[in-house]
Enzyme design. Structure first.
Site, PDB file in Angstrom:
ATOM      1  CG  ASN A   9      -1.714   1.243   1.387  1.00 28.40           C
ATOM      2  OD1 ASN A   9      -1.822   2.028   0.446  1.00 28.40           O
ATOM      3  ND2 ASN A   9      -2.299   1.424   2.570  1.00 28.40           N
ATOM      4  CE  LYS A  11      -0.127   3.346   4.598  1.00 26.68           C
ATOM      5  NZ  LYS A  11      -0.027   3.441   6.040  1.00 26.68           N
ATOM      6  CG  HIS A  94      -5.798   2.278   4.856  1.00 20.83           C
ATOM      7  ND1 HIS A  94      -5.334   3.261   5.690  1.00 20.83           N
ATOM      8  CD2 HIS A  94      -4.856   1.307   4.838  1.00 20.83           C
ATOM      9  CE1 HIS A  94      -4.144   2.891   6.151  1.00 20.83           C
ATOM     10  NE2 HIS A  94      -3.829   1.715   5.646  1.00 20.83           N
ATOM     11  CD  GLU A  96      -2.815   5.783   6.444  1.00 19.37           C
ATOM     12  OE1 GLU A  96      -2.709   5.815   5.204  1.00 19.37           O
ATOM     13  OE2 GLU A  96      -2.001   5.179   7.178  1.00 19.37           O
ATOM     14  CD  GLU A 166      -3.841  -2.177   7.150  1.00 22.11           C
ATOM     15  OE1 GLU A 166      -2.767  -2.532   6.675  1.00 22.11           O
ATOM     16  OE2 GLU A 166      -4.355  -1.067   6.920  1.00 22.11           O
ATOM     17  N   GLY A 172       2.328   2.416  10.683  1.00 22.72           N
ATOM     18  CA  GLY A 172       3.324   3.465  10.504  1.00 22.72           C
ATOM     19  C   GLY A 172       3.981   3.900  11.803  1.00 22.72           C
ATOM     20  CB  SER A 212       4.823  -1.791  12.071  1.00 26.50           C
ATOM     21  OG  SER A 212       4.471  -0.419  12.249  1.00 26.50           O
TER      22      SER A 212
HETATM   23  P1  PGA Z   1       2.695   0.295   7.622  1.00 29.52           P
HETATM   24  O1  PGA Z   1       1.259   0.551   6.947  1.00 29.52           O
HETATM   25  O2  PGA Z   1       3.176  -1.028   7.104  1.00 29.52           O
HETATM   26  O3  PGA Z   1       3.537   1.431   7.183  1.00 29.52           O
HETATM   27  O4  PGA Z   1       2.467   0.258   9.111  1.00 29.52           O
HETATM   28  C1  PGA Z   1       0.336  -0.469   6.767  1.00 29.52           C
HETATM   29  C2  PGA Z   1      -0.933   0.055   6.131  1.00 29.52           C
HETATM   30  O5  PGA Z   1      -1.387   1.142   6.522  1.00 29.52           O
HETATM   31  O6  PGA Z   1      -1.511  -0.561   5.224  1.00 29.52           O
END
Ligand code: PGA
Length: 252
Positions: A9, A11, A94, A96, A166, A172, A212
């Site tokens: 992903n 982003k 997601h 976000e 998630e 992140g 992560s």
């Molecule tokens: P990350 O993001 O691996 O940077 O923690 C995962 C995601 O938001 O899909």
């Protein structure tokens, strides 16, 4: 056996030339090291058409989709548009999008449905925030998100959905759910699906973990029985890490 998936992903990262480079690197890695899992990347809308035209060895997904068919929705991208450029699917709901765009479970459900109606593969995301985890509410939160968004689907429809759990506190942040925490909630999600749609269907659904995931922890997480791969942000942005995550499946 259900599908094992390593999904990137991106982003809101990468310029056009950076995107081209990483897509080419992923393609050549896959060709020289045939993966033991399905590989796909969710990338910004502007790169989808070229990516799809140039790369057939892995899935090309959008990072969102509109819940509306067409019309006066400035800035939105429809399922029909994605199908017309032959995108393979969409990441939907997601955290976000939930957090910054206030997407509701109902909207997310409508997005999953319109993706399916247009032949796109949805990756439906769920997961709790830190306060909910601390208060021990994570099972309830994930249950509500999943039931509201998905349980209007028929069995034939939900079969095509991939779920990505998630936990927001692990995205992140460098914090990762322990493999045991991931397994516990993945098994719970599968049990919800089993109650509603039956055990066989639940056993056939892929449930990814996100938050992560990195080369140093992927193998342990992916080895858990109810974890079928990862949705990966930061570690999907360079070929060294992303290829190591794909390779984690070669070692399991
Ligand atoms: P990350 O993001 O691996 O940077 O923690 C995962 C995601 O938001 O899909």
């Amino acid at each position: 056996m259900r599908k094992k998936i390593v999904a990137g992903n991106w982003k809101m990262n990468k310029t056009r030339s950076e995107a081209k480079k990483l897509l080419a690197e992923i393609d050549s890695y896959i060709q020289s090291h045939p993966p033991k899992c399905e590989v796909l990347v969710g990338i910004p809308f502007v790169y989808l058409e070229n990516a799809k035209a140039n790369h057939k060895n892995f899935g090309i997904y959008s990072e969102d989709i509109s819940e509306h068919k067409s019309g006066a929705y400035t800035g939105e991208i429809s399922a029909e548009m994605l199908t017309s450029i032959e995108a393979d699917g969409a990441i939907i709901g997601h955290s976000e999008r939930r957090q910054y765009h206030h997407e509701t479970d109902e909207q997310i459900g409508a997005k999953v449905k319109i993706a399916l109606d247009n032949g796109l593969n949805p990756i439906f995301c769920n997961g709790e925030v830190l306060e909910e985890r601390k208060a021990g509410k994570h099972f309830d939160v994930v249950k509500k998100q999943t039931e509201t968004a998905l349980f209007g689907l028929t069995a034939d429809e939900i079969k095509k959905v991939v779920i990505a759990y998630e936990p927001v506190w692990a995205i992140g942040t460098g914090e990762t759910a322990t493999p045991e925490q991931a397994q516990e909630i993945h098994a719970f999600i599968r049990s919800l699906i089993a109650e509603k749609y039956g055990k066989d269907l639940a056993d056939s659904l892929s449930i990814l973990y996100g938050g992560s995931v990195k080369p140093s922890n992927a193998k342990e997480i992916f080895s858990k029985p109810d974890v079928d791969g990862g949705l990966i942000g930061g570690a999907a942005l360079n070929i060294a890490d992303f290829s190591a995550l794909i390779d984690a499946y070669a070692e399991i």
